[in-house]
Design a protein around this motif. Structure first.
Motif, PDB file in Angstrom:
ATOM      1  N   ARG A 166      48.137  47.633  44.720  1.00  0.00           N
ATOM      2  CA  ARG A 166      48.031  47.475  43.365  1.00  0.00           C
ATOM      3  C   ARG A 166      47.650  46.524  41.883  1.00  0.00           C
ATOM      4  NH1 ARG A 166      52.843  50.817  40.565  1.00  0.00           N
ATOM      5  NH2 ARG A 166      52.045  52.325  42.531  1.00  0.00           N
ATOM      6  N   ALA A 167      48.117  45.294  42.566  1.00  0.00           N
ATOM      7  CA  ALA A 167      47.319  43.519  41.564  1.00  0.00           C
ATOM      8  C   ALA A 167      46.477  43.521  42.300  1.00  0.00           C
ATOM      9  CB  ALA A 167      48.508  43.241  41.842  1.00  0.00           C
ATOM     10  N   LYS A 168      45.914  44.134  43.177  1.00  0.00           N
ATOM     11  CA  LYS A 168      44.244  43.506  43.704  1.00  0.00           C
ATOM     12  C   LYS A 168      43.737  44.850  42.855  1.00  0.00           C
ATOM     13  CE  LYS A 168      44.670  41.793  48.247  1.00  0.00           C
ATOM     14  NZ  LYS A 168      45.055  42.031  49.502  1.00  0.00           N
ATOM     15  N   GLN A 169      44.190  45.786  42.653  1.00  0.00           N
ATOM     16  CA  GLN A 169      43.035  46.902  42.175  1.00  0.00           C
ATOM     17  C   GLN A 169      43.157  46.569  40.794  1.00  0.00           C
ATOM     18  OE1 GLN A 169      44.626  50.581  42.433  1.00  0.00           O
ATOM     19  NE2 GLN A 169      43.657  51.064  44.651  1.00  0.00           N
ATOM     20  N   PHE A 170      44.188  45.865  39.812  1.00  0.00           N
ATOM     21  CA  PHE A 170      43.664  45.479  39.173  1.00  0.00           C
ATOM     22  C   PHE A 170      43.471  44.630  38.144  1.00  0.00           C
ATOM     23  CE2 PHE A 170      45.900  43.418  34.728  1.00  0.00           C
ATOM     24  CZ  PHE A 170      45.836  44.560  34.259  1.00  0.00           C
ATOM     25  N   ALA A 171      43.553  43.474  39.244  1.00  0.00           N
ATOM     26  CA  ALA A 171      42.705  42.337  39.233  1.00  0.00           C
ATOM     27  C   ALA A 171      41.087  42.389  39.797  1.00  0.00           C
ATOM     28  CB  ALA A 171      42.442  40.985  39.923  1.00  0.00           C
ATOM     29  N   GLN A 172      40.710  43.279  40.936  1.00  0.00           N
ATOM     30  CA  GLN A 172      39.010  43.486  40.643  1.00  0.00           C
ATOM     31  C   GLN A 172      38.800  44.456  40.113  1.00  0.00           C
ATOM     32  OE1 GLN A 172      39.158  46.455  44.079  1.00  0.00           O
ATOM     33  NE2 GLN A 172      37.185  45.192  44.877  1.00  0.00           N
ATOM     34  N   TYR A 173      39.196  45.722  38.862  1.00  0.00           N
ATOM     35  CA  TYR A 173      39.291  46.198  37.611  1.00  0.00           C
ATOM     36  C   TYR A 173      38.319  45.500  36.736  1.00  0.00           C
ATOM     37  CZ  TYR A 173      38.709  50.036  34.796  1.00  0.00           C
ATOM     38  OH  TYR A 173      38.212  51.201  33.841  1.00  0.00           O
ATOM     39  N   TYR A 174      39.680  43.698  36.739  1.00  0.00           N
ATOM     40  CA  TYR A 174      39.286  43.457  34.691  1.00  0.00           C
ATOM     41  C   TYR A 174      39.083  42.124  35.290  1.00  0.00           C
ATOM     42  CZ  TYR A 174      42.885  46.873  32.841  1.00  0.00           C
ATOM     43  OH  TYR A 174      42.751  48.430  32.273  1.00  0.00           O
ATOM     44  N   ASN A 175      38.231  41.723  36.170  1.00  0.00           N
ATOM     45  CA  ASN A 175      38.375  40.764  37.022  1.00  0.00           C
ATOM     46  C   ASN A 175      38.757  39.313  36.895  1.00  0.00           C
ATOM     47  OD1 ASN A 175      35.259  39.416  38.434  1.00  0.00           O
ATOM     48  ND2 ASN A 175      34.658  39.312  36.650  1.00  0.00           N
ATOM     49  N   ILE A 176      40.747  39.659  36.897  1.00  0.00           N
ATOM     50  CA  ILE A 176      41.060  38.560  36.947  1.00  0.00           C
ATOM     51  C   ILE A 176      40.918  37.771  37.980  1.00  0.00           C
ATOM     52  CG2 ILE A 176      43.824  38.018  36.382  1.00  0.00           C
ATOM     53  CD1 ILE A 176      43.718  40.846  35.311  1.00  0.00           C
ATOM     54  N   SER A 177      41.061  36.398  37.963  1.00  0.00           N
ATOM     55  CA  SER A 177      40.573  35.375  39.629  1.00  0.00           C
ATOM     56  C   SER A 177      41.663  35.203  40.685  1.00  0.00           C
ATOM     57  CB  SER A 177      39.873  34.313  39.399  1.00  0.00           C
ATOM     58  OG  SER A 177      40.178  33.747  37.951  1.00  0.00           O
ATOM     59  N   HIS A 178      43.182  35.345  39.918  1.00  0.00           N
ATOM     60  CA  HIS A 178      44.182  34.819  40.651  1.00  0.00           C
ATOM     61  C   HIS A 178      45.042  36.035  40.580  1.00  0.00           C
ATOM     62  CE1 HIS A 178      42.860  30.641  38.831  1.00  0.00           C
ATOM     63  NE2 HIS A 178      42.491  30.967  40.615  1.00  0.00           N
ATOM     64  N   THR A 179      45.640  36.409  41.567  1.00  0.00           N
ATOM     65  CA  THR A 179      46.434  37.500  41.768  1.00  0.00           C
ATOM     66  C   THR A 179      47.333  37.111  42.697  1.00  0.00           C
ATOM     67  OG1 THR A 179      44.639  39.767  41.700  1.00  0.00           O
ATOM     68  CG2 THR A 179      46.154  40.511  42.690  1.00  0.00           C
ATOM     69  N   TYR A 180      48.912  37.941  42.606  1.00  0.00           N
ATOM     70  CA  TYR A 180      49.401  37.653  43.084  1.00  0.00           C
ATOM     71  C   TYR A 180      51.359  38.367  43.349  1.00  0.00           C
ATOM     72  CZ  TYR A 180      48.916  32.382  41.885  1.00  0.00           C
ATOM     73  OH  TYR A 180      48.421  31.901  41.052  1.00  0.00           O
ATOM     74  N   THR A 181      51.982  38.620  44.121  1.00  0.00           N
ATOM     75  CA  THR A 181      52.549  39.619  44.510  1.00  0.00           C
ATOM     76  C   THR A 181      54.342  39.188  43.910  1.00  0.00           C
ATOM     77  OG1 THR A 181      53.186  39.157  46.882  1.00  0.00           O
ATOM     78  CG2 THR A 181      51.080  40.696  46.248  1.00  0.00           C
ATOM     79  N   ASP A 182      53.819  37.769  43.406  1.00  0.00           N
ATOM     80  CA  ASP A 182      55.381  37.140  43.394  1.00  0.00           C
ATOM     81  C   ASP A 182      55.203  36.154  42.355  1.00  0.00           C
ATOM     82  OD1 ASP A 182      58.001  35.037  43.106  1.00  0.00           O
ATOM     83  OD2 ASP A 182      57.611  34.716  45.063  1.00  0.00           O
ATOM     84  N   TYR A 183      55.756  36.612  41.331  1.00  0.00           N
ATOM     85  CA  TYR A 183      56.031  36.267  39.835  1.00  0.00           C
ATOM     86  C   TYR A 183      56.272  34.267  39.391  1.00  0.00           C
ATOM     87  CZ  TYR A 183      60.989  37.178  38.189  1.00  0.00           C
ATOM     88  OH  TYR A 183      62.590  37.574  38.461  1.00  0.00           O
ATOM     89  N   ASN A 184      57.486  34.732  40.478  1.00  0.00           N
ATOM     90  CA  ASN A 184      57.395  32.823  40.498  1.00  0.00           C
ATOM     91  C   ASN A 184      56.515  31.798  40.996  1.00  0.00           C
ATOM     92  OD1 ASN A 184      60.626  32.675  39.565  1.00  0.00           O
ATOM     93  ND2 ASN A 184      60.986  33.791  41.472  1.00  0.00           N
ATOM     94  N   GLU A 185      55.763  32.527  42.389  1.00  0.00           N
ATOM     95  CA  GLU A 185      54.408  31.491  42.410  1.00  0.00           C
ATOM     96  C   GLU A 185      53.224  31.593  41.602  1.00  0.00           C
ATOM     97  OE1 GLU A 185      55.160  30.295  45.655  1.00  0.00           O
ATOM     98  OE2 GLU A 185      52.713  29.306  45.193  1.00  0.00           O
TER      99      GLU A 185
END
Ligand SMILES: NC(=O)c1ccc[n+]([C@@H]2O[C@H](COP(=O)([O-])OP(=O)(O)OC[C@H]3O[C@@H](n4cnc5c(N)ncnc54)[C@H](O)[C@@H]3O)[C@@H](O)[C@H]2O)c1
Length: 352
Positions: free
Chosen positions: A40-59
């Motif tokens: 889901r994070a990757k799809q969101f990033a791809q759809y909105y063209n976001i360059s940095h995607t994470y699965t851990d918010y602390n990171e």
């Protein structure tokens, strides 16, 4: 002008309305997003063209140079994600309810104070045009002293399932999900009196009803029909200005159709803001009904989110005083906690 850099934690349904709001602002760049569901994070990033995607918010908070964060996760993650973001020096817009309970909510506010950062709670309905117009009327004294309010949001079949109906992750059912908006609107319109006493009852006799066919219903992103929360909550709240609120919320109930209502009664006038906006008073010894003429759709979902997001960014960028400070989220959680406590003990609860 330097852009406001934003990260979005939780990339399910509501994050898209936040994203749409940010995209309308030239001064904002959404640079990072995060969801524990990697796909889901990757799809969101791809759809909105976001360059940095994470699965851990602390990171994400460690790696990214962000000015602000939207927290759009399950309710049980609101407090830990918000506290981590504030400690990392980010301003936070946290979805409603602010937390699972008032203790967590207070910790979030205290952390914001210590960090010198903004914590705004997503009481989006305050940005509705009908709310704003009614607020102006009340502040002008048109209703006199408001002493009684009744509000409710009732669904015939509308348990979203998944995390919403899993108490560990949601904190409760329709009261914490829908009631939080309705009670906040009443408090906001009445100039934020402090609740001093609450009583409540909750029922879980009808169940999630995932068997019902032939209707469209909202289901959470990761739907399951696990359910350990209430179907219906009814509450009575008294405020320090003497005013009384009666509130009812359900996800499922044997009623003819869904209902949304908000009524306020004052010494000079009464008003229904939902489902129709009408004012009841007397003029020159004649009972008089007034219907404000508003020639735009006042309650569309996305436009009120756009206003909320624009206000958050304005607060972050320009230091504009926040309409929805975290403190209001704490007061709301105290009311919800008290209604749930009263429902489980059978006694009235004094709110401190
Ligand atoms: N203001 C409103 O009118 C409104 C409307 C709907 C939802 N909400 C609120 O928005 C929040 C999200 O609701 P939704 O409908 O989008 O739910 P959703 O299930 O569609 O999305 C939540 C997302 O959070 C993710 N998530 C959970 N834990 C996480 C973690 N530790 N780190 C990162 N991501 C995590 C999930 O994987 C999921 O993708 C809830 O608090 C809900 O109450 C507000």
């Amino acid at each position: 002008m330097k852009k406001v850099k934003v990260g979005i934690i939780g990339n399910g349904s509501i994050s898209h309305t936040h994203m749409a709001g940010y995209k309308k602002l030239d001064c904002v760049e959404v640079v990072a997003n995060c969801d524990i569901n990697e796909e889901r994070a990757k799809q969101f990033a791809q759809y909105y063209n976001i360059s940095h995607t994470y699965t851990d918010y602390n990171e994400m908070l460690k790696q990214e140079d962000l000015d602000a964060v939207s927290v759009c996760t399950w309710n049980n993650v609101h407090a830990p994600a918000t506290i981590a973001a504030l400690k990392a020096g980010k301003n936070v817009l946290c979805e409603k309810p602010l937390a699972l309970n008032a203790i967590q909510a207070q910790q979030m506010v205290d952390t914001a104070k210590d960090a010198g950062k903004l914590l705004m709670v997503g009481f989006v309905r305050r940005f509705g045009l009908n709310t704003q117009i009614l607020k102006r009327m009340i502040d002008n004294g048109d209703m006199g002293q408001i002493y009684y309010a009744k509000t409710g949001c009732l669904r015939r079949v509308g348990n979203p399932g998944g995390w919403f109906s899993d108490k560990k992750r949601s904190g409760g059912g329709p009261l914490i999900d829908l009631g939080v908006h309705m009670i906040d609107l009443v408090r906001y319109l009445m100039d934020k009196p402090k609740a001093v006493l609450a009583m409540g009852s909750t029922y879980d006799l009808v169940g999630p009803r995932s068997n019902i066919m032939g209707i469209q219903q909202y289901k959470s992103a990761d739907y399951s029909d696990y359910n350990d929360v209430e179907d219906l909550a009814a509450g009575f709240v008294r405020f320090d200005n003497g005013a009384t609120l009666i509130v009812e919320n359900s996800w499922t109930q044997h009623i003819k159709r869904d209902k949304l209502y908000l009524e306020l009664y004052g010494s000079k006038a009464g008003v229904t803001m939902e489902p129709d906006f009408e004012i009841y008073s007397e003029r020159n010894d004649v009972l008089t009904d007034t219907k404000p003429f508003i020639d735009v759709n006042q309650n569309d979902f996305q436009p009120i989110f756009d206003k909320e997001i624009a206000h958050f960014v304005d607060c972050v960028a320009n230091g504009t005083p926040c309409l929805n400070p975290g403190e209001d989220g704490v007061e709301l959680m105290k009311i919800l906690d008290a209604i749930y406590e009263s429902a489980s003990t059978g006694h009235e609860v004094i709110i401190k």
